[in-house]
Design a protein around this motif. Structure first.
Motif, mmCIF file in Angstrom:
data_model
loop_
_atom_site.group_PDB
_atom_site.id
_atom_site.type_symbol
_atom_site.label_atom_id
_atom_site.label_comp_id
_atom_site.label_asym_id
_atom_site.label_seq_id
_atom_site.Cartn_x
_atom_site.Cartn_y
_atom_site.Cartn_z
ATOM 1 N N GLN A 280 38.423 49.428 45.626
ATOM 2 C CA GLN A 280 37.922 50.086 43.743
ATOM 3 C C GLN A 280 38.553 48.815 43.349
ATOM 4 O OE1 GLN A 280 39.052 53.043 41.473
ATOM 5 N NE2 GLN A 280 36.937 53.850 40.664
ATOM 6 N N ALA A 281 39.461 48.664 42.877
ATOM 7 C CA ALA A 281 39.984 47.029 42.517
ATOM 8 C C ALA A 281 39.254 45.956 42.407
ATOM 9 C CB ALA A 281 41.700 47.155 42.054
ATOM 10 N N MET A 282 38.932 45.780 44.080
ATOM 11 C CA MET A 282 38.458 44.567 44.866
ATOM 12 C C MET A 282 36.847 44.444 44.100
ATOM 13 S SD MET A 282 40.912 43.131 45.946
ATOM 14 C CE MET A 282 40.069 41.906 46.823
ATOM 15 N N MET A 283 36.656 45.469 43.808
ATOM 16 C CA MET A 283 34.776 45.705 43.401
ATOM 17 C C MET A 283 35.078 44.624 42.260
ATOM 18 S SD MET A 283 33.566 49.149 45.162
ATOM 19 C CE MET A 283 33.238 49.227 43.081
ATOM 20 N N GLU A 284 33.650 44.256 41.927
ATOM 21 C CA GLU A 284 33.237 42.845 41.007
ATOM 22 C C GLU A 284 33.155 44.177 40.191
ATOM 23 O OE1 GLU A 284 31.895 38.717 42.549
ATOM 24 O OE2 GLU A 284 30.476 38.961 40.937
ATOM 25 N N GLY A 285 33.326 44.291 39.174
ATOM 26 C CA GLY A 285 32.644 44.262 37.830
ATOM 27 C C GLY A 285 33.524 45.764 37.581
ATOM 28 N N PHE A 286 34.492 46.301 38.246
ATOM 29 C CA PHE A 286 35.313 47.318 37.999
ATOM 30 C C PHE A 286 36.579 46.745 36.822
ATOM 31 C CE2 PHE A 286 38.677 49.964 38.975
ATOM 32 C CZ PHE A 286 38.671 51.453 38.749
ATOM 33 N N SER A 287 36.511 47.572 36.775
ATOM 34 C CA SER A 287 37.785 46.983 35.369
ATOM 35 C C SER A 287 38.395 48.385 34.716
ATOM 36 C CB SER A 287 37.466 46.466 34.473
ATOM 37 O OG SER A 287 38.423 45.763 33.320
ATOM 38 N N THR A 288 39.996 48.337 34.310
ATOM 39 C CA THR A 288 40.305 49.703 33.690
ATOM 40 C C THR A 288 40.472 48.780 31.943
ATOM 41 O OG1 THR A 288 42.040 49.273 34.560
ATOM 42 C CG2 THR A 288 40.930 50.675 35.331
ATOM 43 N N ALA A 289 40.379 47.943 32.068
ATOM 44 C CA ALA A 289 40.987 47.384 30.937
ATOM 45 C C ALA A 289 40.219 47.917 29.514
ATOM 46 C CB ALA A 289 39.821 45.699 31.142
ATOM 47 N N THR A 290 41.328 47.706 28.370
ATOM 48 C CA THR A 290 41.106 48.180 27.120
ATOM 49 C C THR A 290 40.227 47.248 26.950
ATOM 50 O OG1 THR A 290 42.982 46.472 26.172
ATOM 51 C CG2 THR A 290 43.352 48.704 27.245
ATOM 52 N N GLU A 291 39.171 48.224 25.135
ATOM 53 C CA GLU A 291 38.404 46.911 24.357
ATOM 54 C C GLU A 291 38.954 45.555 23.463
ATOM 55 O OE1 GLU A 291 35.444 48.014 24.770
ATOM 56 O OE2 GLU A 291 34.474 46.329 23.515
ATOM 57 N N GLU A 292 40.237 45.450 23.800
ATOM 58 C CA GLU A 292 40.748 44.420 22.857
ATOM 59 C C GLU A 292 40.915 43.384 24.176
ATOM 60 O OE1 GLU A 292 45.271 45.815 22.977
ATOM 61 O OE2 GLU A 292 46.007 43.363 21.885
ATOM 62 N N ILE A 293 41.562 44.050 25.234
ATOM 63 C CA ILE A 293 41.212 42.732 26.605
ATOM 64 C C ILE A 293 39.960 41.652 26.624
ATOM 65 C CG2 ILE A 293 41.801 42.276 29.294
ATOM 66 C CD1 ILE A 293 44.175 43.640 27.127
ATOM 67 N N ARG A 294 38.933 42.854 26.283
ATOM 68 C CA ARG A 294 37.703 43.079 26.663
ATOM 69 C C ARG A 294 37.493 41.512 25.473
ATOM 70 N NH1 ARG A 294 34.787 45.996 30.302
ATOM 71 N NH2 ARG A 294 35.660 47.564 31.214
ATOM 72 N N GLU A 295 37.781 41.593 24.195
ATOM 73 C CA GLU A 295 37.311 40.853 23.043
ATOM 74 C C GLU A 295 38.031 39.978 23.612
ATOM 75 O OE1 GLU A 295 35.454 41.412 20.042
ATOM 76 O OE2 GLU A 295 34.444 43.446 21.017
ATOM 77 N N MET A 296 39.512 39.630 24.335
ATOM 78 C CA MET A 296 39.699 38.056 24.490
ATOM 79 C C MET A 296 39.081 37.064 25.529
ATOM 80 S SD MET A 296 43.585 38.446 23.180
ATOM 81 C CE MET A 296 43.259 36.889 24.015
ATOM 82 N N GLY A 297 38.154 37.947 25.659
ATOM 83 C CA GLY A 297 37.503 37.292 27.274
ATOM 84 C C GLY A 297 37.715 37.023 28.440
ATOM 85 N N PHE A 298 38.097 38.849 28.362
ATOM 86 C CA PHE A 298 38.966 39.301 29.980
ATOM 87 C C PHE A 298 38.437 40.939 30.165
ATOM 88 C CE2 PHE A 298 41.617 35.410 29.088
ATOM 89 C CZ PHE A 298 41.171 34.966 29.383
ATOM 90 N N GLY A 299 38.786 41.047 31.087
ATOM 91 C CA GLY A 299 39.222 42.093 31.851
ATOM 92 C C GLY A 299 37.011 42.483 32.252
ATOM 93 N N ALA A 300 36.664 41.808 32.874
ATOM 94 C CA ALA A 300 35.343 41.975 33.107
ATOM 95 C C ALA A 300 35.250 42.569 34.293
ATOM 96 C CB ALA A 300 34.110 40.766 32.867
ATOM 97 N N GLY A 301 36.532 42.772 35.333
ATOM 98 C CA GLY A 301 36.600 42.912 36.450
ATOM 99 C C GLY A 301 36.007 42.185 37.416
ATOM 100 N N MET A 302 36.449 40.634 37.072
ATOM 101 C CA MET A 302 35.835 39.353 38.201
ATOM 102 C C MET A 302 36.959 39.551 38.909
ATOM 103 S SD MET A 302 32.891 38.251 35.763
ATOM 104 C CE MET A 302 32.612 36.959 36.710
ATOM 105 N N GLY A 303 38.709 39.522 37.875
ATOM 106 C CA GLY A 303 39.392 38.992 38.532
ATOM 107 C C GLY A 303 40.140 38.359 39.562
ATOM 108 N N LEU A 304 40.627 40.391 40.364
ATOM 109 C CA LEU A 304 40.939 40.190 41.580
ATOM 110 C C LEU A 304 40.148 39.296 42.946
ATOM 111 C CD1 LEU A 304 42.473 43.057 41.480
ATOM 112 C CD2 LEU A 304 43.787 40.878 41.968
ATOM 113 N N PRO A 305 38.635 39.584 42.370
ATOM 114 C CA PRO A 305 37.593 39.045 43.599
ATOM 115 C C PRO A 305 37.122 37.592 43.770
ATOM 116 C CG PRO A 305 36.590 40.639 42.275
ATOM 117 C CD PRO A 305 37.372 40.468 41.593
ATOM 118 N N ASN A 306 37.607 37.013 41.575
ATOM 119 C CA ASN A 306 38.168 35.633 42.620
ATOM 120 C C ASN A 306 39.065 34.944 43.298
ATOM 121 O OD1 ASN A 306 36.866 33.053 41.352
ATOM 122 N ND2 ASN A 306 37.939 32.929 39.705
ATOM 123 N N ILE A 307 39.801 35.596 42.776
ATOM 124 C CA ILE A 307 41.302 34.709 43.745
ATOM 125 C C ILE A 307 40.851 35.185 45.180
ATOM 126 C CG2 ILE A 307 43.850 35.504 44.040
ATOM 127 C CD1 ILE A 307 44.033 37.062 41.636
#
Lengths: 111, 124, 146
Positions: free
Chosen positions: C87-114
């Motif tokens: 599930q974590a490897m799926m693009e768009g899946f994220s458990t990020a908080t709003e704070e993280i999203r406001e930093m420009g991250f947490g869109a669920g794209m990190g692991l797929p991009n690695i």
């Protein structure tokens, strides 16, 4: 210019609010941070964004935006579309990136 | 209305002029050609999709914008709506040789002016 | 030929320092005259992994090993771990908080991009014990001295 004109000229897909396209478009606002749009977008603007999650509907309602254009074929889930219909927020979609949609809309509104 | 820049491309210097922007990182040779312009506040998006040589317009001003741009090989970053990053962020950009610009236009308006001047978006 | 091993600590929720480890990796690879595209791919993968470790990992460590065959990056953290890796490897899946999203991250794209940037990528995680990434780059890697 109405939202219907914008839909036609920018070749947008209407995902919700097809009965609301007579609304007037006063301008555009581009951004992906909900807090930024909440703080800085103006009534009547169309919001151009990559964000497709359900909170965009609330931002649309609270800022009285004319509509939301999702770029790069971003597709909201059913819950978001249902809420958008309930709250009368038109959601439109394009396969183009934010730069192009912003450029095209800016061009259109300043013709 | 739309000018073609296909032959020589548009330089960063020209972008500065179009956006009436301030160069935050000091005097630089702004001769590089902008390949494409991208608008986003999501660094994840930059890291996953944006090609090197592109110019980023963003409303985010934290230090991760500079790291992301540096790592992705972007040609420069334009901060919109007159929101200037901190001194530390500017210092970091100077250190890695990344030009930073500040415009009072919103992202929408900045994109609009660049688009009217014929700058290309990404072709992806 | 012997290559030194490098280790870089990663601090939990330190958004000012986040990225430092990846920039060190970039610098080292540049000094080793790795080609630009390889440096870019490796650094993007490192940075995504580093941001994840900063956000979810409590403290962590990134290590870099190099030999004639390739570049090996390990990122280990002491976070809560990932219950469902698929599930974590799926693009768009994220458990990020709003704070993280406001930093420009947490869109669920990190692991797929690695995964997209690496030549080989393995992830192992146990709930309550942390997460370990192994990211390998081989294509484009040539050593000057060879």
């Amino acid at each position: 210019m109405t939202l219907a004109d914008v839909v036609q000229r920018l070749e947008l897909k209407v995902l919700s609010g097809s009965e609301l396209l007579e609304r007037e478009v006063t301008g555009g606002y581009t951004g992906d941070l909900l807090s930024d749009v909440m703080a800085n977008a103006d009534t009547g603007q169309v919001w151009i964004t990559l964000q497709a999650h359900i909170n965009i509907v609330a931002v649309g309602v609270l800022r009285e935006l004319t509509g939301i254009i999702l770029i790069k074929d971003r597709t909201p889930d059913e819950a978001t579309l249902t809420k958008a219909k309930q709250e009368n927020v038109p959601i439109l979609q394009s396969d183009r990136p934010a730069f192009e949609i912003s450029g095209l809309l800016f061009n259109l509104l300043n013709e | 209305m739309i000018k073609s820049n296909s032959e020589s491309g548009t330089s960063l210097r020209h972008v500065v002029k179009i956006l009436n922007a301030e160069v935050l990182t000091g005097e630089e040779p702004l001769d590089q050609t902008v390949q494409h312009v991208e608008c986003t506040d999501l660094m994840s998006q930059v890291l996953a999709f944006i090609k090197s040589g592109n110019l980023l317009l963003t409303g985010l001003t934290n230090i991760q914008v500079v790291n992301t741009a540096d790592i992705s090989g972007l040609i420069g970053v334009v901060f919109v709506r007159g929101r200037s990053p901190s001194k530390e962020v500017i210092a970091k950009a100077k250190e890695v040789g990344l030009p930073l610009f500040l415009t009072s236009y919103s992202m929408y308006e900045a994109a609009g002016h660049l688009y009217l001047n014929g700058l290309p978006g990404s072709t992806e | 030929m012997h290559y030194p091993r490098h280790e870089f600590p990663i601090k939990e929720m330190d958004f000012v320092r986040a990225g430092e480890a990846s920039l060190q990796v970039k610098k080292i690879l540049r000094e080793m005259k790795a080609e630009n595209d390889l440096v870019r791919r490796a650094t993007i993968a490192c940075y995504e992994a580093e941001i994840n470790a900063v956000v979810y990992g409590r403290d962590g460590v990134m290590s870099l090993e190099v030999d004639d065959e390739g570049i090996y990056i390990y990122v280990e953290d002491k976070g809560d771990g990932i219950p469902d890796i698929e599930q974590a490897m799926m693009e768009g899946f994220s458990t990020a908080t709003e704070e993280i999203r406001e930093m420009g991250f947490g869109a669920g794209m990190g692991l797929p991009n690695i995964m997209k940037n690496a030549d080989e990528f393995t992830i192992s995680s146990a709930v309550g014990e942390g997460t370990r990434l192994k990211i390998i780059f081989r294509s484009g890697w040539t050593t000057e001295e060879a």
